[in-house]
Structures are given as C-alpha cells and as structure tokens.
Design a protein around this motif. Sequence first.
Motif, PDB file in Angstrom:
ATOM      1  N   PHE A 283      37.230  -5.121 -26.176  1.00  0.00           N
ATOM      2  CA  PHE A 283      36.621  -4.194 -25.233  1.00  0.00           C
ATOM      3  C   PHE A 283      37.457  -4.037 -23.954  1.00  0.00           C
ATOM      4  CE2 PHE A 283      32.899  -5.336 -27.784  1.00  0.00           C
ATOM      5  CZ  PHE A 283      32.348  -4.076 -28.012  1.00  0.00           C
ATOM      6  N   LEU A 284      38.401  -4.933 -23.757  1.00  0.00           N
ATOM      7  CA  LEU A 284      39.278  -4.859 -22.590  1.00  0.00           C
ATOM      8  C   LEU A 284      40.577  -4.118 -22.888  1.00  0.00           C
ATOM      9  CD1 LEU A 284      38.880  -8.515 -21.260  1.00  0.00           C
ATOM     10  CD2 LEU A 284      37.696  -6.464 -20.455  1.00  0.00           C
ATOM     11  N   ALA A 285      40.675  -3.552 -24.110  1.00  0.00           N
ATOM     12  CA  ALA A 285      41.926  -2.907 -24.515  1.00  0.00           C
ATOM     13  C   ALA A 285      42.347  -1.813 -23.541  1.00  0.00           C
ATOM     14  CB  ALA A 285      41.786  -2.338 -25.922  1.00  0.00           C
ATOM     15  N   GLY A 286      41.388  -1.046 -23.043  1.00  0.00           N
ATOM     16  CA  GLY A 286      41.721   0.031 -22.123  1.00  0.00           C
ATOM     17  C   GLY A 286      42.314  -0.490 -20.824  1.00  0.00           C
ATOM     18  N   VAL A 287      41.748  -1.559 -20.308  1.00  0.00           N
ATOM     19  CA  VAL A 287      42.260  -2.150 -19.065  1.00  0.00           C
ATOM     20  C   VAL A 287      43.628  -2.774 -19.297  1.00  0.00           C
ATOM     21  CG1 VAL A 287      41.846  -3.907 -17.313  1.00  0.00           C
ATOM     22  CG2 VAL A 287      39.938  -2.551 -18.206  1.00  0.00           C
ATOM     23  N   LEU A 288      43.747  -3.529 -20.383  1.00  0.00           N
ATOM     24  CA  LEU A 288      45.019  -4.186 -20.676  1.00  0.00           C
ATOM     25  C   LEU A 288      46.130  -3.188 -20.936  1.00  0.00           C
ATOM     26  CD1 LEU A 288      43.663  -7.020 -23.004  1.00  0.00           C
ATOM     27  CD2 LEU A 288      44.517  -7.287 -20.675  1.00  0.00           C
ATOM     28  N   GLY A 289      45.764  -2.013 -21.452  1.00  0.00           N
ATOM     29  CA  GLY A 289      46.756  -0.988 -21.754  1.00  0.00           C
ATOM     30  C   GLY A 289      47.451  -0.422 -20.534  1.00  0.00           C
ATOM     31  N   ARG A 290      46.994  -0.753 -19.336  1.00  0.00           N
ATOM     32  CA  ARG A 290      47.662  -0.290 -18.115  1.00  0.00           C
ATOM     33  C   ARG A 290      49.006  -0.982 -17.921  1.00  0.00           C
ATOM     34  NH1 ARG A 290      42.376  -0.734 -14.068  1.00  0.00           N
ATOM     35  NH2 ARG A 290      41.070   0.803 -15.168  1.00  0.00           N
ATOM     36  N   TRP A 291      49.185  -2.128 -18.586  1.00  0.00           N
ATOM     37  CA  TRP A 291      50.445  -2.850 -18.496  1.00  0.00           C
ATOM     38  C   TRP A 291      51.255  -2.634 -19.766  1.00  0.00           C
ATOM     39  CZ3 TRP A 291      45.890  -4.841 -16.550  1.00  0.00           C
ATOM     40  CH2 TRP A 291      45.886  -5.125 -15.177  1.00  0.00           C
ATOM     41  N   SER A 292      52.560  -2.741 -19.643  1.00  0.00           N
ATOM     42  CA  SER A 292      53.423  -2.546 -20.801  1.00  0.00           C
ATOM     43  C   SER A 292      53.205  -3.650 -21.828  1.00  0.00           C
ATOM     44  CB  SER A 292      54.893  -2.545 -20.371  1.00  0.00           C
ATOM     45  OG  SER A 292      55.297  -3.847 -19.979  1.00  0.00           O
ATOM     46  N   ALA A 293      53.601  -3.365 -23.067  1.00  0.00           N
ATOM     47  CA  ALA A 293      53.464  -4.360 -24.126  1.00  0.00           C
ATOM     48  C   ALA A 293      54.265  -5.623 -23.794  1.00  0.00           C
ATOM     49  CB  ALA A 293      53.937  -3.774 -25.458  1.00  0.00           C
ATOM     50  N   GLY A 294      55.452  -5.451 -23.225  1.00  0.00           N
ATOM     51  CA  GLY A 294      56.268  -6.602 -22.882  1.00  0.00           C
ATOM     52  C   GLY A 294      55.608  -7.494 -21.850  1.00  0.00           C
ATOM     53  N   THR A 295      55.008  -6.891 -20.845  1.00  0.00           N
ATOM     54  CA  THR A 295      54.316  -7.656 -19.812  1.00  0.00           C
ATOM     55  C   THR A 295      53.130  -8.408 -20.387  1.00  0.00           C
ATOM     56  OG1 THR A 295      54.988  -6.091 -18.091  1.00  0.00           O
ATOM     57  CG2 THR A 295      53.068  -7.472 -17.623  1.00  0.00           C
ATOM     58  N   ARG A 296      52.354  -7.738 -21.253  1.00  0.00           N
ATOM     59  CA  ARG A 296      51.188  -8.389 -21.853  1.00  0.00           C
ATOM     60  C   ARG A 296      51.592  -9.544 -22.768  1.00  0.00           C
ATOM     61  NH1 ARG A 296      49.029  -4.667 -25.164  1.00  0.00           N
ATOM     62  NH2 ARG A 296      50.322  -2.916 -24.521  1.00  0.00           N
ATOM     63  N   ALA A 297      52.699  -9.373 -23.486  1.00  0.00           N
ATOM     64  CA  ALA A 297      53.156 -10.450 -24.379  1.00  0.00           C
ATOM     65  C   ALA A 297      53.534 -11.693 -23.583  1.00  0.00           C
ATOM     66  CB  ALA A 297      54.334  -9.966 -25.218  1.00  0.00           C
ATOM     67  N   VAL A 298      54.306 -11.500 -22.511  1.00  0.00           N
ATOM     68  CA  VAL A 298      54.732 -12.634 -21.679  1.00  0.00           C
ATOM     69  C   VAL A 298      53.523 -13.295 -21.024  1.00  0.00           C
ATOM     70  CG1 VAL A 298      56.068 -13.325 -19.661  1.00  0.00           C
ATOM     71  CG2 VAL A 298      57.014 -11.655 -21.274  1.00  0.00           C
ATOM     72  N   ALA A 299      52.633 -12.487 -20.462  1.00  0.00           N
ATOM     73  CA  ALA A 299      51.463 -13.038 -19.776  1.00  0.00           C
ATOM     74  C   ALA A 299      50.552 -13.782 -20.740  1.00  0.00           C
ATOM     75  CB  ALA A 299      50.694 -11.915 -19.085  1.00  0.00           C
ATOM     76  N   GLY A 300      50.337 -13.217 -21.932  1.00  0.00           N
ATOM     77  CA  GLY A 300      49.467 -13.868 -22.905  1.00  0.00           C
ATOM     78  C   GLY A 300      50.023 -15.211 -23.353  1.00  0.00           C
ATOM     79  N   LEU A 301      51.311 -15.272 -23.650  1.00  0.00           N
ATOM     80  CA  LEU A 301      51.925 -16.529 -24.070  1.00  0.00           C
ATOM     81  C   LEU A 301      51.918 -17.564 -22.938  1.00  0.00           C
ATOM     82  CD1 LEU A 301      54.816 -15.028 -26.175  1.00  0.00           C
ATOM     83  CD2 LEU A 301      53.255 -16.802 -26.998  1.00  0.00           C
ATOM     84  N   ALA A 302      52.200 -17.111 -21.715  1.00  0.00           N
ATOM     85  CA  ALA A 302      52.196 -18.043 -20.582  1.00  0.00           C
ATOM     86  C   ALA A 302      50.794 -18.599 -20.336  1.00  0.00           C
ATOM     87  CB  ALA A 302      52.718 -17.334 -19.331  1.00  0.00           C
ATOM     88  N   LEU A 303      49.771 -17.732 -20.411  1.00  0.00           N
ATOM     89  CA  LEU A 303      48.392 -18.201 -20.232  1.00  0.00           C
ATOM     90  C   LEU A 303      47.997 -19.151 -21.354  1.00  0.00           C
ATOM     91  CD1 LEU A 303      45.692 -18.135 -18.765  1.00  0.00           C
ATOM     92  CD2 LEU A 303      45.107 -16.052 -20.052  1.00  0.00           C
ATOM     93  N   ALA A 304      48.444 -18.866 -22.576  1.00  0.00           N
ATOM     94  CA  ALA A 304      48.153 -19.762 -23.692  1.00  0.00           C
ATOM     95  C   ALA A 304      48.759 -21.146 -23.434  1.00  0.00           C
ATOM     96  CB  ALA A 304      48.697 -19.182 -24.995  1.00  0.00           C
ATOM     97  N   ALA A 305      49.996 -21.184 -22.926  1.00  0.00           N
ATOM     98  CA  ALA A 305      50.645 -22.463 -22.636  1.00  0.00           C
ATOM     99  C   ALA A 305      49.876 -23.239 -21.567  1.00  0.00           C
ATOM    100  CB  ALA A 305      52.084 -22.225 -22.190  1.00  0.00           C
ATOM    101  N   LEU A 306      49.463 -22.550 -20.503  1.00  0.00           N
ATOM    102  CA  LEU A 306      48.734 -23.219 -19.426  1.00  0.00           C
ATOM    103  C   LEU A 306      47.376 -23.732 -19.895  1.00  0.00           C
ATOM    104  CD1 LEU A 306      49.539 -20.821 -16.439  1.00  0.00           C
ATOM    105  CD2 LEU A 306      50.427 -23.136 -16.810  1.00  0.00           C
ATOM    106  N   SER A 307      46.682 -22.944 -20.710  1.00  0.00           N
ATOM    107  CA  SER A 307      45.364 -23.372 -21.181  1.00  0.00           C
ATOM    108  C   SER A 307      45.477 -24.553 -22.141  1.00  0.00           C
ATOM    109  CB  SER A 307      44.622 -22.198 -21.846  1.00  0.00           C
ATOM    110  OG  SER A 307      45.359 -21.666 -22.923  1.00  0.00           O
TER     111      SER A 307
END
Length: 408
Positions: A283-307
């Motif tokens: 349901f957050l796809a629309g909000v997340l789509g404001r950022w580029s795919a590259g940015t989302r990939a880096v952020a998602g992996l970094a957040l996964a590492a921190l969690s």
Amino acid sequence: MTPPTSAVPPSPPAAGPAGAAPAWARTGPAIALLAAAAIPMVGQMYSVLALLGPMAEDLGSTPHALTWVSTAFALAYAVGFLFAGPLCARFGPRATITWGLVATAATTALVAAAQSPESAIALRALQGLTTATLAPAAFAYVAEHIRPEHRPAAMTAVSGAALASAPVMQIAAQGITLVAGWQAVFLVSAAALLAAAPVARAVLLPSRNDGRRGLLGAFAAMPGLFFEPRPAALFAATATLLGGFVAVYTAVTVAGPPEIAGDDGALLVLRASALPAMVAVPFLAGVLGRWSAGTRAVAGLALAALSVLATALMGGSTIGLGAVLLVFTAAILVAAPALVQSIGEHAGPERQGVGTALYAFSMFVGAGIGPQLAAGAAGLGFAGIVVVVAGVLLLGALLAAAARRPSA
C-alpha cells in the motif's frame, strides 16, 4: 524519469475479431488464481524451516545438518529459473503454469517418502526444479494478458503472495506437523497444488504464440548481461537479500535464544510477526515510487542490515524480536522490487525478460547459501550469526550503491 512497473516486458494483447477491442483476461480471477497458487508453490522454499527439528529427529540427523534440505531446494530452484523462462517462451504461460503445478504436486509428495537425510536432500532438489516453473510464467502471463492499467496491481499481488508465503507456509507447516507429522505438510501441499492445476487451465487464457517462440535466443542473452559490471553488482546484491532473509529465520530456529528456539508458541509468534509488513508495504508503493529504484534498493538493504543487528539486542524477548523482524521484513519488501526494477533498467527492453530470470536465479542462490551461513556461524551463537548476516546485507547495500545509474 518514471520507473517501469515491472521488469517483464509487456506483450501485445491477444487479438480479437477484426476491429474489435483487445481480448484482455479478466484481471480478478486470473490474479486470484496466480496469487493463491504462489503461496503453496513458492512457500515450499520456506515451509521446511519450521520442520528442521521434526525431520531431523525422524531421519536420524540434526537441525544444523538438515539445513541442506533448504539449500538443495533453493539452489535447484535458482537453476530452474534459467530453464523456466525459455520454456514459458516456447509453450506459453498457461501450459507452463498448469503442467508446473502437476509436476510440483508429484515432487512435493515424493519428499514425504524420504527415509534418510540424503534422500530428503535429493528429493528437495527435484522439488525445487519443478517449483521454479510458476514465477516466471506468472509474470509473463500478467505482461501478456492483463490490461496495462491493471498490471502494477497485478504484479504487486503476485509478488506479495510469493513473499507472504514465507510466514504463511511456516505457520501452516508448524500447525500441520503438531497434528499429523512433518510428512503431512508435503502431502497436503501436494494435494493443494494438484487441485490448482485444472483451475489454472480453466481460468487462464492460452498464449496467442504458444509453440512458436524459440529457446535459444533467451539462453544466448544470459551470459552477456550476467557479467556486465553494473548488472553483475545488482545480481550479487540480490543474492545477499534473500540469503540474509533465510539466514535470519534459520538462525532463529537452530540457534535462537533458548527461551524462543525451544518454544513452539514463541516461534509461531515470530513467524507471524512478518505478516503485517506483507500487507502494509504494497500500500506504500505510491509513496515509495517517489524515489528511484536505485535509492530504494540501497535504503532497503541498509535498513535490513541495521534491523538484523538490532535482533542481537533483544535477548529472549519474543515481542521485541518480533517487532525487529517486522521492520526487517518490511526492508526486504522494499528492496526486492527495487532491485529487479534496477536490473530491468540496466538490461533495456530487449533483455528485460532475461534480466528477470537472472534476478530470480541470483535471489535463490542466495536463499540456498543462507541456511549454510546460519549453520556455519552457529558456534558464534545467535548474536554472532546476526552480526555476520548484517555484514552480508551491508555488503549488498554497497554493491547496489555502486551499481546505481548516474541519474539515480
């Protein structure tokens, strides 16, 4: 630049009578069928994580040693993707899905007949090969038969069902095992898959080009894309993603805090803790789509590492560990579609289908390595395992950052 909604190239619709509107499939029934089939089919990858203890006891092994039943499935599943895409191109999505369901029902039932760790590992590898038929054919069906305006929702539904199969099938496997033993998990799954085959045949439309598309072109394009520097970095990052995901859940089972690892109720809560993320993130796809795919990939992996690092601080708290795993799962759900989209952007329209197959191959190679990563680091304890996994995910984030396009 507006990012593409999928890494699967759209196909023209099946032609209707001259001058008539395109003969698109009815979205609701088709997507309901594909999503419903994805849960028991893709879920075979994850259900065994809840069965390591009972299977090891029955087969005369240990949960650590039996992690190979997960690795064998995942590696065979990854290899199967390399063949499933071209087979889908040759025979069409409907035939590939229908016969894939039948074949997977058979190989799934065979796993229940395993009498030793070696036979269980071999049969799980065979199961992984047949299970790989669904995902590429499902995405190809959406690209070919679903109205363009419905494709983003359709892709989200199918992808979400595949990811949701992880907690759903682990919970189901745990419940069935308590009542009827681990063999019943595979027999019930086989019955569900076999029942879905005639429904798929009835609901899905045949491809307008069934039997007329070749195999050699898809195979020939794979090596070039796989070894290009930026896509290669993304494929490596993809391997860390699902590898880290499976490693964490394996670690909870085989080396988790004693208060949790030995408590079926606590394990059930932890497996269910990911479900809210499965529902919320699409349901957050629309909000997340404001950022580029590259940015989302880096952020998602970094957040996964921190969690993952944060799980080491939770001790034996089921609620605390569940909350952190919820964030971890959400991060994985953000990174996965961003990675496949990034790969599609680098591949270009002519090689997007090949890019999707290689993405899936890389993801499940990682899933195969994940259990061995957890088992190999078991001597470090749960906290030590998650530190190692966090390092792997951080490496994935760095690879995804290195692969970003200059404009991303």
